[in-house]
Design an enzyme around this catalytic site. Structure first.
Site, mmCIF file in Angstrom:
data_model
loop_
_atom_site.group_PDB
_atom_site.id
_atom_site.type_symbol
_atom_site.label_atom_id
_atom_site.label_comp_id
_atom_site.label_asym_id
_atom_site.label_seq_id
_atom_site.Cartn_x
_atom_site.Cartn_y
_atom_site.Cartn_z
ATOM 1 N N ARG A 1 0.824 -1.204 0.000
ATOM 2 C CA ARG A 1 0.000 0.000 0.000
ATOM 3 C C ARG A 1 0.856 1.252 0.000
ATOM 4 N NH1 ARG A 1 -3.792 -0.252 4.815
ATOM 5 N NH2 ARG A 1 -5.216 -1.156 3.316
ATOM 6 N N TYR A 2 1.885 1.244 0.836
ATOM 7 C CA TYR A 2 2.750 2.418 0.950
ATOM 8 C C TYR A 2 3.990 2.192 0.089
ATOM 9 C CZ TYR A 2 -0.268 2.862 4.981
ATOM 10 O OH TYR A 2 -1.373 2.927 5.787
ATOM 11 N N ARG B 1 7.085 0.202 1.853
ATOM 12 C CA ARG B 1 6.835 -0.887 2.801
ATOM 13 C C ARG B 1 5.884 -1.924 2.197
ATOM 14 N NH1 ARG B 1 4.496 3.511 6.310
ATOM 15 N NH2 ARG B 1 5.077 4.589 4.411
ATOM 16 N N CYS C 1 -3.308 -17.771 15.011
ATOM 17 C CA CYS C 1 -2.766 -17.056 16.165
ATOM 18 C C CYS C 1 -2.947 -17.963 17.373
ATOM 19 C CB CYS C 1 -3.533 -15.759 16.412
ATOM 20 S SG CYS C 1 -3.040 -14.459 15.291
ATOM 21 N N CYS D 1 -7.614 -12.528 19.397
ATOM 22 C CA CYS D 1 -8.059 -11.330 20.113
ATOM 23 C C CYS D 1 -9.450 -10.979 19.607
ATOM 24 C CB CYS D 1 -7.146 -10.150 19.813
ATOM 25 S SG CYS D 1 -5.411 -10.520 20.013
ATOM 26 N N CYS E 1 -9.606 -8.130 17.003
ATOM 27 C CA CYS E 1 -8.654 -8.206 15.877
ATOM 28 C C CYS E 1 -9.180 -7.526 14.595
ATOM 29 C CB CYS E 1 -8.357 -9.669 15.580
ATOM 30 S SG CYS E 1 -7.211 -9.882 14.210
ATOM 31 N N ARG F 1 -8.177 -8.305 11.676
ATOM 32 C CA ARG F 1 -8.299 -9.322 10.612
ATOM 33 C C ARG F 1 -9.258 -10.439 11.009
ATOM 34 N NH1 ARG F 1 -2.259 -8.661 9.974
ATOM 35 N NH2 ARG F 1 -2.213 -6.679 8.888
ATOM 36 N N ASP G 1 -10.005 -0.419 15.450
ATOM 37 C CA ASP G 1 -10.614 -0.245 14.120
ATOM 38 C C ASP G 1 -12.098 -0.644 14.131
ATOM 39 O OD1 ASP G 1 -8.168 0.512 12.951
ATOM 40 O OD2 ASP G 1 -7.573 -1.591 12.744
ATOM 41 N N ASP H 1 -6.000 4.433 12.531
ATOM 42 C CA ASP H 1 -5.667 3.931 11.204
ATOM 43 C C ASP H 1 -6.799 4.365 10.276
ATOM 44 O OD1 ASP H 1 -3.857 2.618 9.628
ATOM 45 O OD2 ASP H 1 -3.792 0.836 10.914
ATOM 46 N N LYS I 1 -1.964 6.098 8.852
ATOM 47 C CA LYS I 1 -2.103 6.377 10.286
ATOM 48 C C LYS I 1 -2.176 7.876 10.539
ATOM 49 C CE LYS I 1 0.238 2.216 11.754
ATOM 50 N NZ LYS I 1 0.526 1.745 10.386
#
Ligand code: SF4
Length: 375
Positions: A117-118, A121, A130, A134, A137, A139, A298, A335, A342
């Site tokens: 995206r950037y 990076r 995982c 969480c 999360c 995702r 998010d 975000d 960000k």
């Protein structure tokens, strides 16, 4: 579930009383709690709760390592560790503006497992597994699609893409949690990335120090040491997660010459107050971990009940700045949706800006004039 994922997660009924088992990360993974039937005996859930939770986990599965589960105060239904890992009926609630993929990661995926995206990076997702899922999360949408580990041919395509994009100097390995993979597989990824001359740094996002500190063993850290500069970003959210085990895990990484930063998420009823966040960040500094970001949670479907307000985030930063070491203060960020990046937020310390002066607000609230040399 693919074969490699199956090997990681295959369940056993070995007794937890054996301390060697307890310190074996594979045992912790294989014996993670993943069904409501087991949970009901451990947390005394009512029949009604169970029925609701079955529905929730059909959509959003759960998994908790025996180690992380042991941190829960079973007498407190609002325990901060419990809130982060045990499914809640509130995950079914629909909230305005909540989305499956609010950051638009799927749109920016150039290949399976590669988000570019950037400009400089790229994010590589190595697995969707995982040790603990969480409940907040970003995702969460991935959990429904079944367990997978990135295949060799997919990884090859990812390396080729990065190799042909000379502008990529920073690669972030994420997931899921990359550290659920074998040390050999992680080494293969690191070695392949290190062969690409323009990849300057590699970052690894992992919550293993918090959920599965046993995973951070000597074999893993001495392997990683060979591929520095590597930066590890972990994710402590509450001071109760700083234990002798998690501190030792961070110490092992740091002693291998790999800095550890922390990215917390602001969570309703878990850490959304000045006192808890100060205690967390001071505790992190004591174990050598730098508080880096405090993320606004998010707007992901199934997480609405865990989101705290932007005002709370600002109040926390205001309540910390000046009252504790600057190193302990994370940057509070939102975000932006759909890849807008960000956005850092600060309480407003600048009351007025003139050509040759500024009016500033100090941390205790006093307002004072300051000479500005101008442009
Ligand atoms: S560790 Fe990270 S990727 Fe895994 S469930 Fe938690 S927030 Fe999601």
């Amino acid at each position: 579930m693919d074969t490699e994922a199956q090997q990681i997660l295959s369940e056993t009924d070995e007794p937890p009383s054996n301390i060697e088992n307890w310190n074996d990360w594979r045992w912790q993974l294989r014996n993670s709690i993943r069904d409501i039937d087991t949970l009901k005996n451990l947390l005394h859930l009512s029949q009604t709760e169970m029925a609701f939770l079955e529905k929730v986990v059909a959509k959003y599965p759960f998994s908790v390592t025996p180690y992380y589960f042991s941190l829960i105060d079973k007498t407190n239904s609002n325990d901060p560790v419990r809130t982060q890992c045990i499914p809640s009926v509130e995950e079914e609630n629909l909230y305005f503006e909540m989305q499956e993929d609010p950051l638009g990661e799927e749109v920016d995926s150039v290949l399976p497992g590669l988000v570019h995206r950037y400009p400089d990076r790229a994010l590589v997702t190595l697995t969707d597994i995982c040790p603990v899922y969480c409940r907040h999360c970003t995702r969460k949408r991935e959990w429904c699609s079944g367990k997978w580990v990135r295949k060799d041919e997919e990884l090859k395509a990812i390396y080729e893409y990065i190799d042909s994009h000379k502008e990529i100097r920073d690669v972030i390995l994420s997931g899921g949690d990359p550290f659920v993979l074998s040390t050999g597989k992680i080494e293969h990824v690191l070695r392949s990335l290190r062969k690409i001359p323009h990849v300057e740094i590699i970052r690894i996002g992992t919550r293993c120090p918090v959920f599965l500190p046993q995973r951070i063993d000597e074999e893993l850290v001495s392997m990683m040491k060979k591929y520095r500069p590597i930066w590890v970003n972990t994710h402590f959210n509450h001071p109760n997660e700083i234990t002798s085990e998690s501190s030792a895990a961070c110490d092992r990484i740091i002693c291998a010459g790999i800095p550890v930063n922390n990215q917390s998420v602001l969570l309703n009823g878990v850490n959304d107050n000045v006192e808890i966040m100060t205690k967390l960040c001071q505790g992190l500094l004591k174990i050598g971990v730098r508080p880096y970001y405090l993320f606004q949670c998010d707007p992901v479907s199934g997480t609405g009940h865990l989101r705290s307000s932007i005002e709370k985030g600002l109040e926390i930063i205001k309540g910390m700045r000046g009252f504790t070491s600057g190193l302990a203060i994370p940057t509070f960020v939102i975000d932006g949706l759909k890849g807008q990046g960000k956005v850092p937020l600060q309480p407003n310390y600048l009351a007025e800006l003139g050509v040759d002066y500024a009016v500033l607000r100090g941390y205790k609230g006093e307002v004072f004039k300051y000479y500005n040399p101008g442009v």
